[in-house]
Design an enzyme around this catalytic site. Structure first.
Site, PDB file in Angstrom:
ATOM      1  N   SER A  45      80.464  54.045  61.171  1.00  0.00           N
ATOM      2  CA  SER A  45      81.878  53.947  60.846  1.00  0.00           C
ATOM      3  C   SER A  45      82.473  55.424  60.516  1.00  0.00           C
ATOM      4  O   SER A  45      81.933  55.963  59.578  1.00  0.00           O
ATOM      5  CB  SER A  45      82.162  53.219  59.918  1.00  0.00           C
ATOM      6  N   HIS A  94      88.119  52.235  55.580  1.00  0.00           N
ATOM      7  CA  HIS A  94      87.075  51.168  54.775  1.00  0.00           C
ATOM      8  C   HIS A  94      85.753  51.909  54.457  1.00  0.00           C
ATOM      9  O   HIS A  94      84.938  51.144  53.634  1.00  0.00           O
ATOM     10  CB  HIS A  94      86.684  50.221  55.662  1.00  0.00           C
ATOM     11  N   ASP A 102      93.199  52.518  59.402  1.00  0.00           N
ATOM     12  CA  ASP A 102      91.941  52.446  59.066  1.00  0.00           C
ATOM     13  C   ASP A 102      91.275  54.010  59.403  1.00  0.00           C
ATOM     14  O   ASP A 102      90.232  54.260  59.804  1.00  0.00           O
ATOM     15  CB  ASP A 102      90.972  51.626  59.827  1.00  0.00           C
TER      16      ASP A 102
END
Length: 460
Positions: free
Chosen positions: A228, A123, A153
């Site tokens: 992230s 993402h 992911d």
């Protein structure tokens, strides 16, 4: 002289008697109590960090932090977006209301090899037309996307550089313990090289709303937007996870964060490098849905009698409690173990069969993803050569499942064979999905063969 001495003796004796009488009848007795501070007992915890073994010093994160910050990079992705204004289109003609603009996204990544391979979250780079990474020494490099897995992911990037880059080695995430100290390293809010500390709060977490059942490591190390794709490391500076998500009502950290375990991340990276896509492995059974949470393990509800699992000795009603001696308490634990394996791998499965513990050796099979039409809400599979010969067709696509309410009166058209769409021959399941989802049509004429072998026409 004798008279004077007699008077002194009598006076002394009188004073002594008076003092003794006062002490006896008038003064309260005083008791002196000596207080002492009791010594505290020291209880040794079960888990002792390898760094702290044989040492009474407080936990030292400096070495792990130093190696981690140099191996964690800032990731910047630039995506070209298109915005349309229907009012401008209406008054000034087609194309007048179309505007293209750049959208910038940021995150983190972890260097996993000295030649420039970097792992991050899918993402973080999804939809990017250009990816730039910034090393801890502020040097900027262009990155190439090697491959990604949306379900897990995870994405793999590559940068070209003449120098060897600092990198983090993978640790075995199966050996991570609850309560173990960890560091989260990343770039929250564009603040480069940020390190936070916490402990492992839980393992095998399956997040609500996650499209793919995962087995996340949960930690209370502070993670915020921008973290992230960053590193979750142990006190030895080894990579045990890729920071991926937080649970928050505000968008910022409120107590817990989640990381993809290193074993899963490494397996996905190996698949992307070798095959270009993720190879998903299955045992080959349908699990029992334990809504009440009463079962410790994963119960087998049904199993194909011709499957490898059945041949290995697994049966309906068996409860899987371990895989390769790793405890399985719930389905996400099992999913995490299988996600880190490849089709063809052989595993030892410990089962509980009516109170008896058994160990079966099972060869994992490859997960087959059926082509599915998003427009029609229908899943297809290819016809076998025998089926095509029997029906006298050169192609076609058999419907295996349908979520389209339009077909409910026909039992979802299961086992129907689609041979033509708007007059075009359907050659395979993939071809059927391509004709349905990429044509742009919303009106279709289907030619199908029923399970009884009759040809029928449908309008949709």
């Amino acid at each position: 002289m004798k008279k004077i001495l007699g008077i002194l003796v009598i006076a002394f004796l009188g004073g002594a008697l008076s003092l003794a009488g006062y002490k006896l009848f008038f003064e309260e007795t005083q008791v002196v109590v000596q207080e002492s501070t009791p010594s505290l007992q020291t209880v040794k915890a079960n888990y002792v960090s390898p760094i702290l073994a044989n040492s009474s010093a407080p936990t030292d994160f400096t070495k792990a932090a130093e190696s981690s910050v140099n191996a964690v990079v800032h990731v910047k992705n630039t995506a070209i977006r298109t915005q349309q204004n229907p009012w401008l289109e209406h008054f000034f003609g087609r194309g007048s209301g179309t505007r293209k603009y750049e959208q910038i996204g940021t995150g983190s990544g972890v260097i996993i090899s000295p030649d420039g391979y970097i792992v991050t979250n899918n993402h973080v780079i999804d939809g990017a037309s250009e990816i730039e990474i910034t090393l801890n020494n502020r040097k900027k490099l262009k990155a190439e996307l090697i491959g990604s897995s949306k379900d897990n992911d995870i994405a793999l990037l590559k940068v070209d550089t003449d120098e060897d880059l600092p990198f983090l080695p993978f640790a075995n995430s199966d050996f991570v313990k609850i309560g173990e100290w960890v560091l989260a390293v990343g770039n929250p809010y564009n603040l480069t090289s940020t390190v936070t500390a916490g402990i492992v709060s839980a393992k095998g977490r399956d997040l609500d709303g996650n499209s793919n059942t995962e087995s996340f490591i949960q930690t209370d190390a502070a993670v915020n937007p921008g973290n992230s794709g960053g590193a979750l490391v142990n006190t030895r500076g080894e990579l045990i996870g890729i920071n991926t998500a937080i649970t928050s009502k505000t968008g910022s950290f409120i107590g817990y964060s989640f990381a993809v375990p290193s074993n899963i991340a490494k397996k996905i990276i190996d698949d992307l490098l070798e095959f270009g896509k993720v190879q998903e492995a299955l045992i080959g059974f349908i699990p029992y849905v334990d809504k009440e949470g009463e079962i410790e393990g994963v119960k087998i509800e049904s199993i194909d009698r011709e499957s490898e699992a059945s041949k290995a000795g697994l049966r309906e009603g068996d409860i899987i409690t371990k895989v390769n001696n790793i405890k399985i308490s719930k389905f996400s634990d099992l999913k995490g173990q299988l996600t880190a394996k490849r089709p063809g791998d052989v595993i030892d499965v410990t089962i509980d069969r009516e109170g008896e513990e058994l160990v079966k050796t099972v060869k994992l099979i490859k997960k087959v993803v059926m082509p599915t039409s998003k427009v029609l809400g229908t899943q297809f599979k290819n016809l076998s050569k025998e089926e095509m010969k029997k029906l006298g067709v050169k192609g076609g696509a058999k419907i295996t499942n349908s979520w389209n309410p339009y077909f409910e009166d026909y039992n979802g058209l299961k086992e129907y064979i689609l041979i033509k769409i708007n007059g075009k021959d359907v050659m395979s399941a993939e071809h059927a999905v391509e004709l349905l989802d990429q044509s742009g049509n919303r009106r279709y004429i289907f030619e199908m063969i029923t399970p009884e072998g009759k040809k029928e026409m449908f309008r949709y």
